[in-house]
Design a protein around this motif. Structure first.
Motif, mmCIF file in Angstrom:
data_model
loop_
_atom_site.group_PDB
_atom_site.id
_atom_site.type_symbol
_atom_site.label_atom_id
_atom_site.label_comp_id
_atom_site.label_asym_id
_atom_site.label_seq_id
_atom_site.Cartn_x
_atom_site.Cartn_y
_atom_site.Cartn_z
ATOM 1 N N SER A 258 -7.451 -9.989 -10.431
ATOM 2 C CA SER A 258 -8.545 -10.032 -11.402
ATOM 3 C C SER A 258 -9.607 -11.043 -11.001
ATOM 4 C CB SER A 258 -8.023 -10.427 -12.789
ATOM 5 O OG SER A 258 -7.182 -9.442 -13.316
ATOM 6 N N ALA A 259 -9.148 -12.207 -10.587
ATOM 7 C CA ALA A 259 -10.096 -13.272 -10.267
ATOM 8 C C ALA A 259 -10.943 -12.907 -9.041
ATOM 9 C CB ALA A 259 -9.353 -14.583 -10.034
ATOM 10 N N ILE B 78 7.174 -19.257 -11.799
ATOM 11 C CA ILE B 78 6.028 -18.381 -12.115
ATOM 12 C C ILE B 78 6.499 -16.933 -12.125
ATOM 13 C CG2 ILE B 78 4.295 -19.928 -11.165
ATOM 14 C CD1 ILE B 78 4.583 -17.070 -9.046
ATOM 15 N N ASP B 79 5.781 -16.127 -12.862
ATOM 16 C CA ASP B 79 6.082 -14.698 -12.929
ATOM 17 C C ASP B 79 5.232 -13.990 -11.853
ATOM 18 O OD1 ASP B 79 5.484 -12.195 -15.543
ATOM 19 O OD2 ASP B 79 6.259 -12.035 -13.500
ATOM 20 N N ARG C 159 -1.203 -4.430 -6.123
ATOM 21 C CA ARG C 159 -0.474 -5.309 -7.032
ATOM 22 C C ARG C 159 0.994 -5.416 -6.623
ATOM 23 N NH1 ARG C 159 -1.375 -2.445 -12.562
ATOM 24 N NH2 ARG C 159 -0.328 -4.231 -13.513
ATOM 25 N N VAL D 253 4.615 -10.943 -11.235
ATOM 26 C CA VAL D 253 3.767 -9.829 -11.702
ATOM 27 C C VAL D 253 2.497 -10.364 -12.357
ATOM 28 C CG1 VAL D 253 3.648 -7.854 -13.260
ATOM 29 C CG2 VAL D 253 5.744 -8.285 -11.963
ATOM 30 N N ALA D 254 2.702 -11.314 -13.269
ATOM 31 C CA ALA D 254 1.542 -11.870 -13.976
ATOM 32 C C ALA D 254 0.607 -12.583 -12.995
ATOM 33 C CB ALA D 254 2.008 -12.842 -15.056
ATOM 34 N N ASN E 121 -1.330 -10.075 -18.702
ATOM 35 C CA ASN E 121 -1.058 -10.921 -17.533
ATOM 36 C C ASN E 121 -2.306 -11.687 -17.104
ATOM 37 O OD1 ASN E 121 1.569 -10.086 -17.441
ATOM 38 N ND2 ASN E 121 1.220 -8.501 -15.896
ATOM 39 N N ASP F 5 -1.428 -10.085 -10.944
ATOM 40 C CA ASP F 5 -2.498 -9.492 -11.742
ATOM 41 C C ASP F 5 -3.656 -10.451 -11.918
ATOM 42 O OD1 ASP F 5 -0.323 -7.537 -13.972
ATOM 43 O OD2 ASP F 5 -1.008 -7.188 -11.907
ATOM 44 N N PHE F 6 -3.315 -11.701 -12.135
ATOM 45 C CA PHE F 6 -4.378 -12.684 -12.333
ATOM 46 C C PHE F 6 -5.173 -12.908 -11.052
ATOM 47 C CE2 PHE F 6 -6.646 -15.954 -14.374
ATOM 48 C CZ PHE F 6 -6.749 -17.030 -13.519
ATOM 49 N N ASN G 263 -6.453 3.757 -9.545
ATOM 50 C CA ASN G 263 -5.364 2.958 -10.101
ATOM 51 C C ASN G 263 -4.143 2.991 -9.184
ATOM 52 O OD1 ASN G 263 -4.130 1.318 -12.123
ATOM 53 N ND2 ASN G 263 -2.961 3.122 -12.761
ATOM 54 N N LEU H 250 -10.725 -4.569 -14.551
ATOM 55 C CA LEU H 250 -9.670 -3.790 -13.895
ATOM 56 C C LEU H 250 -8.776 -3.071 -14.901
ATOM 57 C CD1 LEU H 250 -8.651 -6.126 -10.917
ATOM 58 C CD2 LEU H 250 -10.106 -4.082 -10.869
ATOM 59 N N LEU I 35 0.544 -22.864 -6.937
ATOM 60 C CA LEU I 35 1.718 -21.980 -6.909
ATOM 61 C C LEU I 35 2.814 -22.530 -5.994
ATOM 62 C CD1 LEU I 35 0.139 -18.401 -6.716
ATOM 63 C CD2 LEU I 35 0.964 -19.628 -8.728
ATOM 64 N N PHE J 226 -6.017 -22.268 -7.586
ATOM 65 C CA PHE J 226 -4.930 -21.618 -8.315
ATOM 66 C C PHE J 226 -3.764 -21.330 -7.380
ATOM 67 C CE2 PHE J 226 -3.115 -19.485 -11.848
ATOM 68 C CZ PHE J 226 -2.414 -18.406 -11.353
ATOM 69 N N LEU K 273 -4.856 0.462 -6.602
ATOM 70 C CA LEU K 273 -4.707 -0.862 -7.215
ATOM 71 C C LEU K 273 -3.237 -1.203 -7.432
ATOM 72 C CD1 LEU K 273 -6.011 -3.335 -8.589
ATOM 73 C CD2 LEU K 273 -6.234 -1.976 -10.667
ATOM 74 N N ARG L 100 6.642 -21.415 -6.239
ATOM 75 C CA ARG L 100 7.363 -21.919 -7.412
ATOM 76 C C ARG L 100 8.269 -20.853 -8.012
ATOM 77 N NH1 ARG L 100 2.554 -24.143 -10.977
ATOM 78 N NH2 ARG L 100 3.999 -23.570 -12.649
#
Lengths: 204, 204
Positions: B169-170, B158-159, B138, B161-162, A189, B165-166, B131, A177, B201, B197, B134, B155
DNA sequence: ATGATTCCATACCGACTAGTATGTATGTTG
DNA sequence: CAACATACATACTAGTCGGTATGGAATCAT
């Protein structure tokens, strides 16, 4: 005089130059977009010679996968699989990937994943070869996780196979991505999330 | 008699048929491999009509992304973003994806991700549009995570944004690699890892 | 040295492609 | 109804592509 000016044949080197040039061209444009004419121009090799070494464009592509991409994938993962602690090893890999990132390369993505995405739906020979490499990677991670479990370094309640598959998905997903986002932050990230996931694999 | 046999024009329907056929052809073969001739054959539309509606193959492709793929992506994610609890909503999505999987479609992969992989490195207009979609995805996930944090459902440490993105991606990584593995188990493992995952959270 | 094999070189080929040029038919407007 | 705009149809174009046919040169084996 004449003999010192004649062309000396170095078939192994010719072949290697073709492989390397084809790898770069495939990385830039994908397999289907890879132009044999471009490869020939870059290497100075002629089409007759290319077809002597590789019977078709597809055979050239498969050879690139087997002889260049497979070792590339292995080089990335061997240190993780060989690490004293697989989690530490994997985290070291994500940090190395983050630290050593090359923006141009990230825009092109991972050559291995790129070819999976492009060729798997349309060419069974490519898919089988790529899947073979992917399977070795998956198996390696599974084995390392299991070893980690026997050593008490990895939680005993996780499924190594499922975990391996998820890890690999997350890595390739993030790299893939990033090709669209062109975003440093996005890439980081993804790697951070991976690290977070890895951390929670440690025994509690 | 003559007027009842003449061809009645339905430009909106012609255009829509072209878009839908192009979408399928792009899904099967990618954008570059998509053949206008095939699309014309499937739709019975002529090339003059196609070029009337879309000035070029690229414009047709971009219209497919904007008008078919964007809504597809949104349809998948809207329920998650609108859920009372984003984690529950996301887990419901992974379960739905697992339950409703279509093996043929999995071999072709996600049309959105496929185009990202194929076109981002070689065409800036495509990359920018993809993009953009995407980025909306996001942003939506980030907002939902933040809302979840204010509600005490996610939680606080946790961030968003990160994490967003993760997660993305997964998902796309898993769907993408399933194109090589052709493995039900692989796909399910990826979805399970995602669920795992997501579970971590939740506030502790 | 000779013949066979391997490696390489060049011109050509047919297929496919997106796009163009030109024309026809339908629909809208005054 | 005529003029114009829109939607569609068909034949053609130029370019690109992977692969082929043929031949030449270098190397190997005897």
């Amino acid at each position: 005089m004449e003999s010192s000016q004649s062309t000396k044949r170095q078939p192994d080197q010719t072949r290697q130059r073709l492989l390397e040039s084809a790898f770069e061209e495939m990385h830039r444009n994908g397999f289907r977009g890879a132009s044999l004419e471009t490869i020939l121009k870059e290497t100075g090799v002629t089409k007759g010679a290319l077809y002597h070494h590789f019977g078709s464009k597809a055979k050239l592509g498969l050879a690139v996968i087997d002889e260049i991409i497979r070792p590339f994938v292995e080089e990335n993962w061997q240190p993780v699989l060989a690490a004293d602690n697989v989690i530490d090893g994997a985290i070291a890999l994500t940090r190395r990937l983050t630290h050593e990132r090359n923006d141009f390369a990230l825009q092109l993505g991972c050559p291995f994943n790129n070819l999976i995405q492009e060729m798997s739906p349309i060419d069974e020979d490519f898919r089988a070869l790529l899947n073979g490499i992917l399977q070795e990677w998956r198996d390696g991670v599974v084995e390392a996780l299991r070893l980690g479990q026997t050593r008490g370094q990895v939680r005993a309640d996780i499924d190594p196979v499922a975990t391996s598959d998820f890890l690999i998905s997350a890595i390739e997903g993030c790299v893939g991505l990033t090709k669209a986002t062109h975003s440093d932050a996005f890439y980081k990230n993804g790697m951070q999330g991976l690290e977070q996931f890895l951390e929670q694999l440690r025994p509690r």
